[in-house]
Design a protein around this motif. Structure first.
Motif, PDB file in Angstrom:
ATOM      1  N   PRO A   1      13.848 -34.452 -16.802  1.00  0.00           N
ATOM      2  CA  PRO A   1      13.378 -35.546 -17.669  1.00  0.00           C
ATOM      3  C   PRO A   1      11.856 -35.616 -17.753  1.00  0.00           C
ATOM      4  N   ARG A   2      11.184 -35.448 -16.608  1.00  0.00           N
ATOM      5  CA  ARG A   2       9.719 -35.493 -16.599  1.00  0.00           C
ATOM      6  C   ARG A   2       9.131 -34.287 -17.325  1.00  0.00           C
ATOM      7  N   LEU A   3       9.767 -33.130 -17.176  1.00  0.00           N
ATOM      8  CA  LEU A   3       9.294 -31.931 -17.881  1.00  0.00           C
ATOM      9  C   LEU A   3       9.430 -32.100 -19.389  1.00  0.00           C
ATOM     10  N   LEU A   4      10.527 -32.723 -19.817  1.00  0.00           N
ATOM     11  CA  LEU A   4      10.717 -32.979 -21.248  1.00  0.00           C
ATOM     12  C   LEU A   4       9.645 -33.917 -21.779  1.00  0.00           C
ATOM     13  N   ASN A   5       9.298 -34.912 -20.974  1.00  0.00           N
ATOM     14  CA  ASN A   5       8.211 -35.808 -21.369  1.00  0.00           C
ATOM     15  C   ASN A   5       6.902 -35.032 -21.527  1.00  0.00           C
ATOM     16  N   GLY A   6       6.680 -34.093 -20.618  1.00  0.00           N
ATOM     17  CA  GLY A   6       5.483 -33.276 -20.685  1.00  0.00           C
ATOM     18  C   GLY A   6       5.447 -32.414 -21.931  1.00  0.00           C
ATOM     19  N   VAL A   7       6.590 -31.842 -22.281  1.00  0.00           N
ATOM     20  CA  VAL A   7       6.665 -31.018 -23.495  1.00  0.00           C
ATOM     21  C   VAL A   7       6.420 -31.869 -24.738  1.00  0.00           C
ATOM     22  N   THR A   8       6.981 -33.071 -24.744  1.00  0.00           N
ATOM     23  CA  THR A   8       6.751 -33.984 -25.873  1.00  0.00           C
ATOM     24  C   THR A   8       5.265 -34.281 -26.028  1.00  0.00           C
ATOM     25  N   LEU A   9       4.606 -34.572 -24.917  1.00  0.00           N
ATOM     26  CA  LEU A   9       3.172 -34.845 -24.946  1.00  0.00           C
ATOM     27  C   LEU A   9       2.391 -33.626 -25.429  1.00  0.00           C
ATOM     28  N   LEU A  10       2.809 -32.441 -24.994  1.00  0.00           N
ATOM     29  CA  LEU A  10       2.143 -31.209 -25.416  1.00  0.00           C
ATOM     30  C   LEU A  10       2.277 -30.997 -26.916  1.00  0.00           C
ATOM     31  N   ILE A  11       3.483 -31.194 -27.453  1.00  0.00           N
ATOM     32  CA  ILE A  11       3.702 -30.996 -28.889  1.00  0.00           C
ATOM     33  C   ILE A  11       2.798 -31.921 -29.696  1.00  0.00           C
ATOM     34  N   ILE A  12       2.724 -33.172 -29.255  1.00  0.00           N
ATOM     35  CA  ILE A  12       1.870 -34.138 -29.954  1.00  0.00           C
ATOM     36  C   ILE A  12       0.412 -33.678 -29.920  1.00  0.00           C
TER      37      ILE A  12
ATOM     38  N   ILE B   1       8.060 -38.522 -35.182  1.00  0.00           N
ATOM     39  CA  ILE B   1       9.331 -37.802 -35.079  1.00  0.00           C
ATOM     40  C   ILE B   1       9.440 -37.123 -33.714  1.00  0.00           C
ATOM     41  N   VAL B   2       8.368 -36.437 -33.321  1.00  0.00           N
ATOM     42  CA  VAL B   2       8.366 -35.748 -32.023  1.00  0.00           C
ATOM     43  C   VAL B   2       8.564 -36.738 -30.885  1.00  0.00           C
ATOM     44  N   GLN B   3       7.848 -37.867 -30.935  1.00  0.00           N
ATOM     45  CA  GLN B   3       7.978 -38.870 -29.880  1.00  0.00           C
ATOM     46  C   GLN B   3       9.384 -39.445 -29.840  1.00  0.00           C
ATOM     47  N   GLY B   4       9.976 -39.681 -31.003  1.00  0.00           N
ATOM     48  CA  GLY B   4      11.337 -40.206 -31.064  1.00  0.00           C
ATOM     49  C   GLY B   4      12.344 -39.247 -30.459  1.00  0.00           C
ATOM     50  N   ILE B   5      12.223 -37.963 -30.811  1.00  0.00           N
ATOM     51  CA  ILE B   5      13.131 -36.959 -30.253  1.00  0.00           C
ATOM     52  C   ILE B   5      12.932 -36.851 -28.745  1.00  0.00           C
ATOM     53  N   GLY B   6      11.660 -36.856 -28.311  1.00  0.00           N
ATOM     54  CA  GLY B   6      11.368 -36.775 -26.875  1.00  0.00           C
ATOM     55  C   GLY B   6      11.951 -37.939 -26.108  1.00  0.00           C
TER      56      GLY B   6
ATOM     57  N   THR C   1       3.254 -24.075 -28.656  1.00  0.00           N
ATOM     58  CA  THR C   1       3.967 -24.859 -27.645  1.00  0.00           C
ATOM     59  C   THR C   1       4.954 -23.999 -26.881  1.00  0.00           C
ATOM     60  N   LEU C   2       5.725 -23.183 -27.604  1.00  0.00           N
ATOM     61  CA  LEU C   2       6.730 -22.332 -26.967  1.00  0.00           C
ATOM     62  C   LEU C   2       6.088 -21.381 -25.965  1.00  0.00           C
ATOM     63  N   ILE C   3       5.029 -20.689 -26.387  1.00  0.00           N
ATOM     64  CA  ILE C   3       4.366 -19.729 -25.502  1.00  0.00           C
ATOM     65  C   ILE C   3       3.731 -20.453 -24.318  1.00  0.00           C
ATOM     66  N   ALA C   4       3.100 -21.591 -24.580  1.00  0.00           N
ATOM     67  CA  ALA C   4       2.433 -22.339 -23.514  1.00  0.00           C
ATOM     68  C   ALA C   4       3.423 -22.846 -22.476  1.00  0.00           C
ATOM     69  N   VAL C   5       4.585 -23.312 -22.915  1.00  0.00           N
ATOM     70  CA  VAL C   5       5.597 -23.809 -21.975  1.00  0.00           C
ATOM     71  C   VAL C   5       6.094 -22.673 -21.083  1.00  0.00           C
ATOM     72  N   LEU C   6       6.354 -21.514 -21.685  1.00  0.00           N
ATOM     73  CA  LEU C   6       6.857 -20.371 -20.913  1.00  0.00           C
ATOM     74  C   LEU C   6       5.816 -19.872 -19.915  1.00  0.00           C
ATOM     75  N   LEU C   7       4.569 -19.774 -20.355  1.00  0.00           N
ATOM     76  CA  LEU C   7       3.520 -19.269 -19.475  1.00  0.00           C
ATOM     77  C   LEU C   7       2.974 -20.349 -18.541  1.00  0.00           C
ATOM     78  N   GLY C   8       2.958 -21.590 -19.004  1.00  0.00           N
ATOM     79  CA  GLY C   8       2.412 -22.676 -18.194  1.00  0.00           C
ATOM     80  C   GLY C   8       3.274 -23.030 -17.000  1.00  0.00           C
ATOM     81  N   LEU C   9       4.559 -22.723 -17.073  1.00  0.00           N
ATOM     82  CA  LEU C   9       5.447 -23.034 -15.955  1.00  0.00           C
ATOM     83  C   LEU C   9       5.104 -22.190 -14.728  1.00  0.00           C
ATOM     84  N   ILE C  10       4.575 -20.998 -14.958  1.00  0.00           N
ATOM     85  CA  ILE C  10       4.261 -20.087 -13.851  1.00  0.00           C
ATOM     86  C   ILE C  10       3.163 -20.665 -12.949  1.00  0.00           C
ATOM     87  N   PRO C  11       1.979 -20.990 -13.479  1.00  0.00           N
ATOM     88  CA  PRO C  11       0.969 -21.600 -12.599  1.00  0.00           C
ATOM     89  C   PRO C  11       1.397 -22.949 -12.048  1.00  0.00           C
TER      90      PRO C  11
END
Length: 211
Positions: free
Chosen positions: A140-151, A198-203, A20-30
């Motif tokens: 806020p929308r980006l955080l939702n996206g990260v939550t969905l990605l983690i799941i 847990i992930v959804q709750g935190i998100g 998730t960490l690597i994907a978020v960092l690299l995925g933001l570029i495209p």
């Protein structure tokens, strides 16, 4: 049993976190490039947008298990082996990048055009608009996206375990399904469900704070 379950849970968390960490960092570029070169972007470019759009769509179309098998040679070249928890990070990340890139693009493109025009009128540069308008307004929308990605990564890491990736999926198959031990199947399934909750709750909490 519990030693095996705890070890597998740790492996699942390891795969999920780092992919998730690597994907978020690299995925933001495209995602930023797609947003800028879109027909309604700051720098419309039909060729760049079209090529990158197809690239993202193609990689998003692969089911994870097929992608993991196809990438065995690349995984072996990068990680030194094609199976194992660390090796699974390669296909997991490759699977996650186009997914989160598309989610981030959609989030960024929802930014109010009025705010963008206001920033332009004040003489903001393209870089300033990207960071202070597109990204800041989309948090806020980006955080939702990260939550969905983690799941999704929790589920994908479980699939990775079925073909040598380790983690809860591996335990569920080897100790549960193949050994006809329902206890392992039930416990691994419950842990995966709990992790997702847990992930959804935190998100949801982070979204409410940032919205």
């Amino acid at each position: 049993m519990w030693d095996v379950i705890l070890k597998a849970t740790g492996e699942t968390l390891y795969m999920t976190f780092f992919s998730t960490l690597i994907a978020v960092l690299l995925g933001l570029i495209p995602a930023v490039i797609l947003t800028l070169t879109a027909p309604d972007g700051l720098k419309p470019n039909r060729v760049v947008y079209g090529i990158l759009d197809v690239f993202v769509n193609v990689f998003r179309s692969f089911p994870f298990i097929i992608l993991m098998v196809i990438m065995f040679p690349l995984t072996r070249a990068i990680a030194g082996k094609s199976i194992g928890t660390t090796a699974a990070l390669v296909p997991l990340t490759a699977y996650a990048i186009p997914f989160i890139a598309r989610v981030f693009e959609n989030s960024l493109r929802e930014t109010d055009s009025g705010v963008i025009e206001a920033a332009k009128s004040f003489g903001a540069t393209d870089l300033q608009i990207i960071w202070r308008v597109y990204i800041k307004e989309s948090i806020p929308r980006l955080l939702n996206g990260v939550t969905l990605l983690i799941i999704n990564m929790v589920g994908a890491s479980a699939m990775a375990g079925t073909i040598g990736g380790g983690g809860l999926g591996d335990v569920a198959i080897r100790k549960g399904y193949q050994s006809y031990d329902m206890a392992y199947l039930i416990i691994t399934s419950l842990i995966l469900i709990i992790l997702v909750q847990i992930v959804q709750g935190i998100g949801n909490t982070l979204y409410k704070k940032k919205a």
